[in-house]
Design a protein around this motif. Structure first.
Motif, PDB file in Angstrom:
ATOM      1  N   GLU A 188     -54.895   9.517 -64.136  1.00 35.89           N
ATOM      2  CA  GLU A 188     -54.197  10.806 -64.029  1.00 35.89           C
ATOM      3  C   GLU A 188     -53.657  11.039 -62.624  1.00 35.89           C
ATOM      4  O   GLU A 188     -52.522  11.493 -62.442  1.00 35.89           O
ATOM      5  CB  GLU A 188     -55.117  11.960 -64.444  1.00 35.89           C
ATOM      6  CG  GLU A 188     -55.375  12.034 -65.941  1.00 35.89           C
ATOM      7  CD  GLU A 188     -54.099  11.949 -66.785  1.00 35.89           C
ATOM      8  OE1 GLU A 188     -53.126  12.676 -66.487  1.00 35.89           O
ATOM      9  OE2 GLU A 188     -54.068  11.141 -67.741  1.00 35.89           O
TER      10      GLU A 188
ATOM     11  N   GLN B  83     -40.298   2.773 -62.946  1.00 31.84           N
ATOM     12  CA  GLN B  83     -41.404   3.456 -63.639  1.00 31.84           C
ATOM     13  C   GLN B  83     -41.219   3.496 -65.157  1.00 31.84           C
ATOM     14  O   GLN B  83     -41.411   4.528 -65.795  1.00 31.84           O
ATOM     15  CB  GLN B  83     -41.573   4.873 -63.068  1.00 31.84           C
ATOM     16  CG  GLN B  83     -41.909   4.854 -61.596  1.00 31.84           C
ATOM     17  CD  GLN B  83     -42.230   6.221 -61.022  1.00 31.84           C
ATOM     18  OE1 GLN B  83     -42.341   7.202 -61.755  1.00 31.84           O
ATOM     19  NE2 GLN B  83     -42.388   6.296 -59.730  1.00 31.84           N
TER      20      GLN B  83
ATOM     21  N   ALA C  33     -50.648   8.893 -62.037  1.00 31.36           N
ATOM     22  CA  ALA C  33     -49.470   9.402 -62.753  1.00 31.36           C
ATOM     23  C   ALA C  33     -48.830  10.552 -61.956  1.00 31.36           C
ATOM     24  O   ALA C  33     -47.590  10.631 -61.854  1.00 31.36           O
ATOM     25  CB  ALA C  33     -49.860   9.866 -64.149  1.00 31.36           C
ATOM     26  N   THR C  34     -49.670  11.405 -61.378  1.00 29.46           N
ATOM     27  CA  THR C  34     -49.156  12.507 -60.547  1.00 29.46           C
ATOM     28  C   THR C  34     -48.462  11.949 -59.303  1.00 29.46           C
ATOM     29  O   THR C  34     -47.392  12.420 -58.916  1.00 29.46           O
ATOM     30  CB  THR C  34     -50.319  13.441 -60.118  1.00 29.46           C
ATOM     31  OG1 THR C  34     -51.070  13.775 -61.279  1.00 29.46           O
ATOM     32  CG2 THR C  34     -49.814  14.697 -59.452  1.00 29.46           C
TER      33      THR C  34
ATOM     34  N   LYS D 106     -45.052  10.567 -60.057  1.00 32.64           N
ATOM     35  CA  LYS D 106     -44.052  11.632 -60.223  1.00 32.64           C
ATOM     36  C   LYS D 106     -43.530  12.080 -58.865  1.00 32.64           C
ATOM     37  O   LYS D 106     -42.339  12.334 -58.696  1.00 32.64           O
ATOM     38  CB  LYS D 106     -44.680  12.830 -60.951  1.00 32.64           C
ATOM     39  CG  LYS D 106     -44.450  12.789 -62.432  1.00 32.64           C
ATOM     40  CD  LYS D 106     -44.827  14.102 -63.070  1.00 32.64           C
ATOM     41  CE  LYS D 106     -44.477  14.062 -64.542  1.00 32.64           C
ATOM     42  NZ  LYS D 106     -44.954  15.225 -65.253  1.00 32.64           N
TER      43      LYS D 106
ATOM     44  N   HIS E   1     -47.746   5.595 -66.616  1.00 35.43           N
ATOM     45  CA  HIS E   1     -49.075   5.030 -66.373  1.00 35.43           C
ATOM     46  C   HIS E   1     -48.945   3.550 -66.055  1.00 35.43           C
ATOM     47  O   HIS E   1     -48.615   2.753 -66.932  1.00 35.43           O
ATOM     48  CB  HIS E   1     -49.979   5.238 -67.593  1.00 35.43           C
ATOM     49  CG  HIS E   1     -50.243   6.685 -67.857  1.00 35.43           C
ATOM     50  ND1 HIS E   1     -51.035   7.447 -67.043  1.00 35.43           N
ATOM     51  CD2 HIS E   1     -49.791   7.516 -68.837  1.00 35.43           C
ATOM     52  CE1 HIS E   1     -51.078   8.686 -67.508  1.00 35.43           C
ATOM     53  NE2 HIS E   1     -50.322   8.760 -68.593  1.00 35.43           N
TER      54      HIS E   1
ATOM     55  N   ASP F 220     -45.008  11.057 -68.286  1.00 29.50           N
ATOM     56  CA  ASP F 220     -45.896  10.511 -67.253  1.00 29.50           C
ATOM     57  C   ASP F 220     -45.847   8.983 -67.301  1.00 29.50           C
ATOM     58  O   ASP F 220     -45.851   8.392 -68.375  1.00 29.50           O
ATOM     59  CB  ASP F 220     -47.336  10.965 -67.527  1.00 29.50           C
ATOM     60  CG  ASP F 220     -47.533  12.403 -67.100  1.00 29.50           C
ATOM     61  OD1 ASP F 220     -46.579  12.996 -66.551  1.00 29.50           O
ATOM     62  OD2 ASP F 220     -48.634  12.944 -67.327  1.00 29.50           O
TER      63      ASP F 220
END
Lengths: 190, 125
Positions: free
Chosen positions: A123, A38, A126-127, A130, A113, A111
């Motif tokens: 968004e 990532q 990205a969550t 994680k 992307h 974050d």
């Protein structure tokens, strides 16, 4: 030129064959590494390392598996090594900061992307990345290869040297773990 | 009653959001590395080769090869084994006797060498 001719030529040290191999499989290797580490720069470094290893150890490739499977294995191993090294460094940095040797506090990863995600999903993705980061290694690898690379369970099992049913189980656990982590995340947020 | 309804609504919203997030990677496109990846790989290989050309670099890379490292270890272990099994079986008493005998002969030879000093040819200042 077919895969086998390329490999045979690379075994003889042919640079043009090596260039064709890099050009053909660089996106695949880079994308697989990017999904696991990532981070674009780290993924690029890993992609380089993968092809350097291919150059040195192509002689040991006997063709028991597909060439792409062999490449994926090298990429996954190197990516996981990188993640472990980074985590160890982070832990060591934290211990040092406890003893006052380093006033810098460990910084949480920003974050991530992925460039292949559409703007409207940026968004959410990205969550999700994680949450993927928090999965155990095997689940993380299976989920990344299946979701990001679009590989079938059979292909994932070949890469991970396991059975299809094990991959199914890993995927099932990965999905339920992600669901739980995301639920907790949104419950805490509201 | 109202609180319960609100909770349910809230949980439904979370569930919906989680589903949305979980499917956010559907239809994702492959990321591509920078266009000069091959040149970087070539540069890395050239750097490695230059390092290997130095004597120590070559020695290091030769010794770090798994086959060489394992073979060296086997040779060392083999020599250790040979030395260990070829030693004559001596009891502690004979070892002590041999040691005291040897120390006796050492002191004798020391005395002999000191007494055989050439006093006649000694140059006087």
């Amino acid at each position: 030129m077919d895969e086998w001719t390329l490999i045979e030529q690379l075994k003889k040290g042919d640079e043009a064959a090596f260039r064709t191999i890099v050009d053909t499989w660089q996106d695949m290797v880079y994308n697989a590494a990017l999904g696991i580490v990532q981070n674009a720069e780290d993924a690029e470094d890993i992609a380089q390392e993968v092809f350097v290893q291919v150059y040195h150890s192509v002689g040991s490739f006997k063709g028991d598996s597909k060439f792409s499977t062999w490449l994926y294995r090298i990429a996954v191993t190197k990516s996981l090594d990188h993640v472990r090294r980074k985590r160890r460094k982070k832990r060591f940095g934290f211990v040092r900061s406890l003893f006052g040797e380093d006033s810098e506090k460990p910084i949480d990863a920003p974050d991530f992307h992925h460039p292949g995600v559409s703007m409207e999903q940026k968004e959410n993705a990205a969550t999700l990345f994680k949450a993927i980061n928090l999965l155990p290694e095997n689940q993380r690898v299976a989920f990344t290869l299946h979701k990001l690379e679009g590989l079938s369970y059979q292909e994932v099992s070949d890469i991970m040297k396991t059975t299809v049913s094990s991959v199914e189980s890993l995927m099932h656990r990965a999905k339920s773990n992600l669901q739980k982590k995301l639920e907790d995340y949104y419950k805490d947020k509201t | 009653m109202n609180v319960k309804l609100n909770d349910m609504k809230h949980n439904d919203e979370i569930e919906k959001k989680v589903e949305e997030v979980l499917s956010s990677l559907d239809g994702i496109k492959r990321a591509q590395p920078q266009p000069w990846l091959f040149s970087r790989i070539k540069a890395r290989l050239a750097r490695e080769q230059a390092e290997e050309q130095t004597v120590w670099g070559a020695l290091g890379s030769f010794l770090s090869k798994p086959a060489v490292a394992i073979a060296s270890l086997c040779v060392i272990l083999l020599f250790n084994g040979i030395l260990l099994f070829n030693q004559p079986a001596e009891t502690p008493a004979t070892i002590i006797a041999a040691q005291s005998e040897q120390s006796g002969s050492d002191s004798e030879s020391y005395i002999a060498s000191s007494s055989s000093f050439d006093f006649e040819n000694l140059v006087q200042p």
